[in-house]
Design a protein around this motif. Structure first.
Motif, PDB file in Angstrom:
ATOM      1  N   VAL A   1       2.103   9.270   2.865  1.00  0.00           N
ATOM      2  CA  VAL A   1       1.872   8.055   3.637  1.00  0.00           C
ATOM      3  C   VAL A   1       3.191   7.494   4.147  1.00  0.00           C
ATOM      4  CG1 VAL A   1       0.777   5.784   3.647  1.00  0.00           C
ATOM      5  CG2 VAL A   1      -0.120   7.579   2.157  1.00  0.00           C
ATOM      6  N   ALA A   2       3.182   7.066   5.401  1.00  0.00           N
ATOM      7  CA  ALA A   2       4.341   6.415   6.006  1.00  0.00           C
ATOM      8  C   ALA A   2       3.846   5.286   6.904  1.00  0.00           C
ATOM      9  CB  ALA A   2       5.171   7.414   6.802  1.00  0.00           C
ATOM     10  N   ALA A   3       4.783   4.470   7.365  1.00  0.00           N
ATOM     11  CA  ALA A   3       4.443   3.365   8.257  1.00  0.00           C
ATOM     12  C   ALA A   3       5.305   3.426   9.507  1.00  0.00           C
ATOM     13  CB  ALA A   3       4.625   2.020   7.561  1.00  0.00           C
TER      14      ALA A   3
ATOM     15  N   ALA B   1      -5.769   0.309  -2.801  1.00  0.00           N
ATOM     16  CA  ALA B   1      -5.299   1.645  -2.422  1.00  0.00           C
ATOM     17  C   ALA B   1      -6.378   2.697  -2.669  1.00  0.00           C
ATOM     18  CB  ALA B   1      -4.025   1.996  -3.190  1.00  0.00           C
ATOM     19  N   ARG B   2      -7.053   2.611  -3.848  1.00  0.00           N
ATOM     20  CA  ARG B   2      -8.112   3.581  -4.137  1.00  0.00           C
ATOM     21  C   ARG B   2      -9.248   3.443  -3.126  1.00  0.00           C
ATOM     22  NH1 ARG B   2      -4.487   3.819  -7.373  1.00  0.00           N
ATOM     23  NH2 ARG B   2      -3.655   4.825  -5.494  1.00  0.00           N
ATOM     24  N   GLY B   3      -9.528   2.225  -2.687  1.00  0.00           N
ATOM     25  CA  GLY B   3     -10.569   2.022  -1.689  1.00  0.00           C
ATOM     26  C   GLY B   3     -10.236   2.687  -0.367  1.00  0.00           C
ATOM     27  N   TYR B   4      -8.991   2.532   0.072  1.00  0.00           N
ATOM     28  CA  TYR B   4      -8.577   3.168   1.329  1.00  0.00           C
ATOM     29  C   TYR B   4      -8.515   4.681   1.182  1.00  0.00           C
ATOM     30  CZ  TYR B   4      -7.546  -1.103   3.928  1.00  0.00           C
ATOM     31  OH  TYR B   4      -7.662  -2.290   4.613  1.00  0.00           O
ATOM     32  N   GLU B   5      -8.071   5.155   0.039  1.00  0.00           N
ATOM     33  CA  GLU B   5      -8.019   6.607  -0.170  1.00  0.00           C
ATOM     34  C   GLU B   5      -9.411   7.221  -0.069  1.00  0.00           C
ATOM     35  OE1 GLU B   5      -4.179   6.466  -3.233  1.00  0.00           O
ATOM     36  OE2 GLU B   5      -6.194   6.889  -3.971  1.00  0.00           O
ATOM     37  N   ALA B   6     -10.394   6.590  -0.718  1.00  0.00           N
ATOM     38  CA  ALA B   6     -11.769   7.090  -0.646  1.00  0.00           C
ATOM     39  C   ALA B   6     -12.286   7.031   0.782  1.00  0.00           C
ATOM     40  CB  ALA B   6     -12.665   6.271  -1.571  1.00  0.00           C
TER      41      ALA B   6
ATOM     42  N   PRO C   1       8.857   5.278   3.279  1.00  0.00           N
ATOM     43  CA  PRO C   1       9.099   5.832   4.614  1.00  0.00           C
ATOM     44  C   PRO C   1       8.557   4.929   5.724  1.00  0.00           C
ATOM     45  CG  PRO C   1       7.288   6.984   3.545  1.00  0.00           C
ATOM     46  CD  PRO C   1       7.844   6.047   2.526  1.00  0.00           C
ATOM     47  N   VAL C   2       9.474   4.399   6.535  1.00  0.00           N
ATOM     48  CA  VAL C   2       9.101   3.548   7.664  1.00  0.00           C
ATOM     49  C   VAL C   2       9.862   4.014   8.894  1.00  0.00           C
ATOM     50  CG1 VAL C   2       9.024   1.208   8.595  1.00  0.00           C
ATOM     51  CG2 VAL C   2       8.708   1.570   6.133  1.00  0.00           C
ATOM     52  N   TYR C   3       9.134   4.224   9.989  1.00  0.00           N
ATOM     53  CA  TYR C   3       9.741   4.578  11.273  1.00  0.00           C
ATOM     54  C   TYR C   3       9.760   3.327  12.154  1.00  0.00           C
ATOM     55  CZ  TYR C   3       8.642   9.360   9.799  1.00  0.00           C
ATOM     56  OH  TYR C   3       8.550  10.537   9.100  1.00  0.00           O
ATOM     57  N   TYR C   4      10.874   3.128  12.862  1.00  0.00           N
ATOM     58  CA  TYR C   4      11.014   1.960  13.730  1.00  0.00           C
ATOM     59  C   TYR C   4      11.123   2.418  15.183  1.00  0.00           C
ATOM     60  CZ  TYR C   4      11.927  -0.641   9.438  1.00  0.00           C
ATOM     61  OH  TYR C   4      11.824  -1.200   8.195  1.00  0.00           O
TER      62      TYR C   4
ATOM     63  N   LEU D   1       0.819  -1.205   0.000  1.00  0.00           N
ATOM     64  CA  LEU D   1       0.000   0.000   0.000  1.00  0.00           C
ATOM     65  C   LEU D   1       0.857   1.262   0.000  1.00  0.00           C
ATOM     66  CD1 LEU D   1      -2.919  -0.861   2.472  1.00  0.00           C
ATOM     67  CD2 LEU D   1      -3.122  -0.352   0.030  1.00  0.00           C
ATOM     68  N   LEU D   2       1.949   1.254   0.748  1.00  0.00           N
ATOM     69  CA  LEU D   2       2.828   2.422   0.763  1.00  0.00           C
ATOM     70  C   LEU D   2       3.279   2.775  -0.649  1.00  0.00           C
ATOM     71  CD1 LEU D   2       5.194   1.880   3.836  1.00  0.00           C
ATOM     72  CD2 LEU D   2       3.186   3.339   3.685  1.00  0.00           C
ATOM     73  N   GLU D   3       3.495   1.745  -1.456  1.00  0.00           N
ATOM     74  CA  GLU D   3       3.963   1.965  -2.827  1.00  0.00           C
ATOM     75  C   GLU D   3       2.818   2.360  -3.754  1.00  0.00           C
ATOM     76  OE1 GLU D   3       7.013  -0.293  -5.943  1.00  0.00           O
ATOM     77  OE2 GLU D   3       5.986  -1.441  -4.376  1.00  0.00           O
ATOM     78  N   ALA D   4       1.585   1.934  -3.432  1.00  0.00           N
ATOM     79  CA  ALA D   4       0.470   2.097  -4.360  1.00  0.00           C
ATOM     80  C   ALA D   4      -0.339   3.374  -4.152  1.00  0.00           C
ATOM     81  CB  ALA D   4      -0.465   0.890  -4.262  1.00  0.00           C
ATOM     82  N   PHE D   5      -0.197   4.036  -3.004  1.00  0.00           N
ATOM     83  CA  PHE D   5      -0.996   5.235  -2.750  1.00  0.00           C
ATOM     84  C   PHE D   5      -0.641   6.360  -3.729  1.00  0.00           C
ATOM     85  CE2 PHE D   5      -1.865   3.646   1.662  1.00  0.00           C
ATOM     86  CZ  PHE D   5      -3.247   3.693   1.569  1.00  0.00           C
TER      87      PHE D   5
END
Length: 370
Positions: A36-38, A353-358, A59-62, A25-29
């Motif tokens: 978007v980040a994780a 991704a489009r579903g989550y964006e909406a 982008p990922v935060y640990y 999803l991070l790649e598809a948004f």
């Protein structure tokens, strides 16, 4: 117009369906409309998904969660939320119990949580009351992967509860190049299973079914991809059945598309499921699916058209389904092609991704109107 800031919070990025979905999803948004980040609660450990995210510059935060209950994670999330200032916090699996208090304290307007399995199977004794409060009174929207997961959530947390459904998706282009299974009757038929070695996946049932099938059709092989705490007992079971030459343990792999290209069918023997990505991957690769009829699987596998569904817990039924496909290369090809069409048309990650964006946009709109 400023981009909507979305932060996905997940326990870790070890191999798993929820983790795979977040990275995809991070790649598809849509980067023009969404930032978007994780966040992984655990420190980076060098796992393949972590390396993939780094290589793709996602982008990922640990954070630095310790094993077991670690109340120190909530302050770390609070500080991160204050710095990142997300419009939406989207939690996965048990990350909700740590993220909920900081989202309230930081007054984050958009709160979303995806249920990756049947609701009754996804929570422990601590998680159920936390989720009940979050869903019923905490202005947090539960998102389910399929209709069966949605029904399980309403059964557990209360009918009439607001639930959204966004189907799982995969990068279908990664798998469609697998090619058409060979019709060469002289070579061994290869069966592929991808999944962690856990009670849910019921490898014992699969081994029992394979043993029955191999007595009628010796020229078959079973490849087991994955790892987990039940791997050693499963290896011992295979040894006791003297099938080490026919059943291969391949461990965790990053080349599942290539393994699918070398296989003839995909088999899943689970006792319960939500909407497994492994089934979608097999369909996208043009491989027929043999699976137990559980969870959301019958919503994606059309029995007799894209695969074969059998009752859970019945090794004889699973063995007969395997034998039917093993003996019929034309049927394998027909079902594989039909499944591939369904996967491409309905379950590509872009649609997810489009579903989550909406969903995010509607959630923010509703909050502004309230």
């Amino acid at each position: 117009m400023s981009r909507l800031r979305v932060l996905h919070v997940i326990p870790d990025l070890v191999p798993g369906g929820a983790q795979r979905l977040v990275v995809d999803l991070l790649e598809a948004f849509d980067r023009e409309r969404f930032e978007v980040a994780a966040v992984s609660l655990y420190a980076e450990s060098g796992k393949p998904l972590e390396r993939e995210a780094r290589d793709k510059r996602l982008p990922v935060y640990y954070l630095n969660k310790h094993r077991g209950l670690d109340l120190g994670v909530a302050p770390q999330l609070y500080r991160l939320f204050r710095a990142y200032r997300p419009d939406v916090v989207h939690t996965h699996r048990y990350a909700l119990r740590y993220a909920l208090p900081p989202t309230i304290l930081c007054r984050i307007r958009g709160r979303v949580h995806t249920l990756h399995n049947l609701a009754q199977r996804e929570v422990d004794w601590m998680g159920k009351p936390i989720r009940w409060l979050a869903f019923r009174w905490g202005s947090l929207l539960p998102v389910c992967l399929c209709q069966e997961t949605a029904r399980s959530a309403q059964t557990l947390y209360g009918y009439g509860m607001r639930v959204a459904v966004v189907h799982n998706g995969i990068p279908t282009a990664r798998f469609v190049s697998a090619g058409t299974p060979t019709s060469d009757q002289q070579r061994d038929i290869t069966i592929l299973h991808v999944g962690r070695f856990s009670p849910q996946k019921n490898h014992r049932l699969l081994i029992q079914a394979f043993e029955v099938a191999s007595k009628e059709l010796p020229g078959i092989q079973l490849w087991l991809v994955g790892d987990g705490h039940l791997r050693v007992p499963t290896e011992e079971l295979v040894s006791s059945c003297r099938m080490q030459r026919r059943i291969l343990f391949l461990g965790e792999r990053t080349d599942v598309p290539a393994l699918l290209s070398e296989s003839d069918m995909f088999v899943l023997s689970s006792d319960y499921e939500g909407m497994p990505l492994s089934v979608l991957e097999a369909m996208a690769a043009g491989r027929p699916v043999v699976s137990t009829n559980v969870g959301g699987i019958p919503e994606i596998v059309d029995d007799g058209v894209t695969g074969l569904l059998v009752p859970p817990g019945e090794p004889q039924a699973l063995a007969q389904a395997i034998l039917l496909l093993a003996r019929n290369p034309e049927l394998r090809c027909q079902m594989g092609q039909a499944g591939q069409r369904v996967a491409i048309e309905c379950y590509d990650i872009a649609q997810t991704a489009r579903g989550y964006e909406a969903l995010y946009l509607k959630l923010m709109s509703d909050r502004e109107k309230a």
